[in-house]
Design an enzyme around this catalytic site. Sequence first.
Site, mmCIF file in Angstrom:
data_model
loop_
_atom_site.group_PDB
_atom_site.id
_atom_site.type_symbol
_atom_site.label_atom_id
_atom_site.label_comp_id
_atom_site.label_asym_id
_atom_site.label_seq_id
_atom_site.Cartn_x
_atom_site.Cartn_y
_atom_site.Cartn_z
ATOM 1 N N GLY A 197 -17.200 2.364 -15.008
ATOM 2 C CA GLY A 197 -16.073 1.607 -14.949
ATOM 3 C C GLY A 197 -15.782 0.701 -13.755
ATOM 4 N N THR A 198 -16.861 -0.129 -13.557
ATOM 5 C CA THR A 198 -16.992 -1.303 -12.612
ATOM 6 C C THR A 198 -17.233 -2.440 -13.199
ATOM 7 O OG1 THR A 198 -17.700 -1.831 -10.431
ATOM 8 C CG2 THR A 198 -19.434 -0.560 -11.922
ATOM 9 N N SER A 199 -16.698 -3.583 -12.873
ATOM 10 C CA SER A 199 -17.014 -4.741 -13.488
ATOM 11 C C SER A 199 -18.221 -5.676 -12.985
ATOM 12 C CB SER A 199 -15.668 -5.941 -13.452
ATOM 13 O OG SER A 199 -15.493 -6.041 -12.051
ATOM 14 N N TYR A 201 0.762 -1.136 -0.090
ATOM 15 C CA TYR A 201 0.247 0.014 0.031
ATOM 16 C C TYR A 201 0.798 1.194 0.157
ATOM 17 C CZ TYR A 201 -4.070 -2.971 0.260
ATOM 18 O OH TYR A 201 -5.159 -3.662 -0.034
ATOM 19 N N ILE A 210 -10.190 3.549 -3.918
ATOM 20 C CA ILE A 210 -9.261 4.014 -2.760
ATOM 21 C C ILE A 210 -8.595 5.199 -2.944
ATOM 22 C CG2 ILE A 210 -9.578 1.781 -1.718
ATOM 23 C CD1 ILE A 210 -6.511 1.368 -2.491
ATOM 24 N N HIS A 252 -15.217 1.553 -0.002
ATOM 25 C CA HIS A 252 -14.238 0.496 0.361
ATOM 26 C C HIS A 252 -13.188 1.197 0.984
ATOM 27 C CE1 HIS A 252 -15.795 -2.283 -3.237
ATOM 28 N NE2 HIS A 252 -16.397 -2.347 -2.125
ATOM 29 N N CYS A 272 -0.434 6.085 16.407
ATOM 30 C CA CYS A 272 -1.779 6.432 16.322
ATOM 31 C C CYS A 272 -1.868 7.938 16.808
ATOM 32 C CB CYS A 272 -2.808 5.309 16.924
ATOM 33 S SG CYS A 272 -4.344 6.451 16.803
ATOM 34 N N ASN A 300 -19.114 2.167 -19.733
ATOM 35 C CA ASN A 300 -17.843 1.272 -19.540
ATOM 36 C C ASN A 300 -17.635 0.696 -21.113
ATOM 37 O OD1 ASN A 300 -16.477 -1.405 -19.184
ATOM 38 N ND2 ASN A 300 -17.433 -1.275 -17.121
ATOM 39 N N GLN A 341 -16.048 2.933 -5.318
ATOM 40 C CA GLN A 341 -15.127 1.749 -4.565
ATOM 41 C C GLN A 341 -13.721 2.023 -4.904
ATOM 42 O OE1 GLN A 341 -17.158 -2.178 -6.505
ATOM 43 N NE2 GLN A 341 -17.564 -0.433 -7.928
HETATM 44 N N1 APR Z 1 -13.197 3.837 -18.870
HETATM 45 C C1 APR Z 1 -14.451 3.082 -18.221
HETATM 46 N N2 APR Z 1 -14.199 1.762 -17.779
HETATM 47 C C2 APR Z 1 -13.030 1.097 -17.896
HETATM 48 C C3 APR Z 1 -11.913 1.767 -18.424
HETATM 49 C C4 APR Z 1 -12.258 3.179 -19.062
HETATM 50 N N3 APR Z 1 -11.156 3.939 -19.733
HETATM 51 N N4 APR Z 1 -11.044 0.925 -18.640
HETATM 52 C C5 APR Z 1 -11.357 -0.293 -18.136
HETATM 53 N N5 APR Z 1 -12.699 -0.068 -17.534
HETATM 54 C C6 APR Z 1 -13.602 -1.070 -17.012
HETATM 55 C C7 APR Z 1 -13.520 -2.568 -17.214
HETATM 56 O O1 APR Z 1 -14.190 -2.870 -18.391
HETATM 57 C C8 APR Z 1 -13.744 -3.114 -16.053
HETATM 58 O O2 APR Z 1 -15.528 -3.481 -16.351
HETATM 59 O O3 APR Z 1 -13.436 -0.780 -15.743
HETATM 60 C C9 APR Z 1 -13.820 -2.032 -14.896
HETATM 61 C C10 APR Z 1 -12.754 -2.257 -13.874
HETATM 62 O O4 APR Z 1 -13.256 -3.398 -13.292
HETATM 63 P P1 APR Z 1 -12.461 -3.884 -11.851
HETATM 64 O O5 APR Z 1 -10.896 -3.956 -12.068
HETATM 65 O O6 APR Z 1 -13.198 -5.282 -11.516
HETATM 66 O O7 APR Z 1 -12.851 -2.757 -10.829
HETATM 67 P P2 APR Z 1 -14.049 -2.727 -9.834
HETATM 68 O O8 APR Z 1 -15.324 -3.020 -10.488
HETATM 69 O O9 APR Z 1 -13.913 -1.058 -9.443
HETATM 70 O O10 APR Z 1 -13.682 -3.641 -8.690
HETATM 71 C C11 APR Z 1 -14.517 -3.678 -7.591
HETATM 72 O O11 APR Z 1 -12.987 -4.869 -6.273
HETATM 73 O O12 APR Z 1 -10.842 -5.903 -5.724
HETATM 74 C C12 APR Z 1 -11.985 -5.185 -5.386
HETATM 75 O O13 APR Z 1 -12.239 -3.659 -3.649
HETATM 76 C C13 APR Z 1 -11.629 -3.635 -5.060
HETATM 77 O O14 APR Z 1 -13.224 -1.713 -5.112
HETATM 78 C C14 APR Z 1 -12.460 -2.911 -5.940
HETATM 79 C C15 APR Z 1 -13.671 -3.835 -6.370
#
Ligand code: APR
Length: 234
Positions: free
Chosen positions: A173-175, A53, A90, A106, A133, A199, A88
């Site tokens: 941008g989240t999977s 980190y 950090i 998160h 702390c 996305n 989500q």
């Molecule tokens: N613009 C928009 N989306 C994008 C781009 C971009 N330029 N590049 C990639 N992506 C998309 C991908 O297609 C994917 O669907 O961003 C997503 C990233 O997915 P993850 O890496 O799984 O991230 P996230 O969904 O934020 O993960 C959720 O998982 O490991 C834990 O705590 C961690 O907060 C995180 C959580």
Amino acid sequence: MKSIFILTGAGISAESGIQTFRGSDGLWEGHRLEDVASPGGFHRDPTMVYSFYNVRRAKIRDAIPNAAHSALARLERDFPGTVTLVTQNIDDLHERAGSRQVVHMHGEAMKARCLKCQAISLCETTLDETNRCPACGTVGTLRPHIVWFGEIPLFLEEIDHALTQADLFVAIGTSGVVYPAAGFAELAARHGIRTIEINPASTEISPHFDEHLRGPATEKVPAWVDGILSATSV
Ligand code: APR
């Protein structure tokens, strides 16, 4: 439309140079997620986790917010109704782009939490076993203020309230594989809330969205914000 709820994930920071979690190798910056993002991993090898980190924090400090972060800050500033921004991520790129109210479900890389007194403190550089702390004065009890696998995300009640009151839910941008955030689109749809996914790729949760804006966040988010603001301006 009075209330917009936005959920962001790693994809919004990808074009600022911060790697997403689920790359093709399944590793996070070369590490297995369970080693660097779980209480068990921290217990087994705190030195490695602290150092992981510390590197992430330095990378975040060097990163610059992109056009998508800036567009969401503009939306918060200029939209006449309520904008709830839940991330989500950090990193602090939303804040550095100008967003004033960001819900970090998160946790935050730039903060530490004391395992003894639970106080949360700022930590913008290095964190390890030698830190004290600032609240209770104990040395060696600070850990990264990050929600790891097996831990409960933060602010869930506030999030549920804001989400179910919203008129529009937008996921950027989240999977959609990590719960509870992965369930927000389905929850919104059940409440009759309109849903948009931004996305470049389709995801596990794509079927729950009414509309898909396929493309990178830096292109699609500013254009979407322009559309919202021009529709609401008088
Ligand atoms: N613009 C928009 N989306 C994008 C781009 C971009 N330029 N590049 C990639 N992506 C998309 C991908 O297609 C994917 O669907 O961003 C997503 C990233 O997915 P993850 O890496 O799984 O991230 P996230 O969904 O934020 O993960 C959720 O998982 O490991 C834990 O705590 C961690 O907060 C995180 C959580």
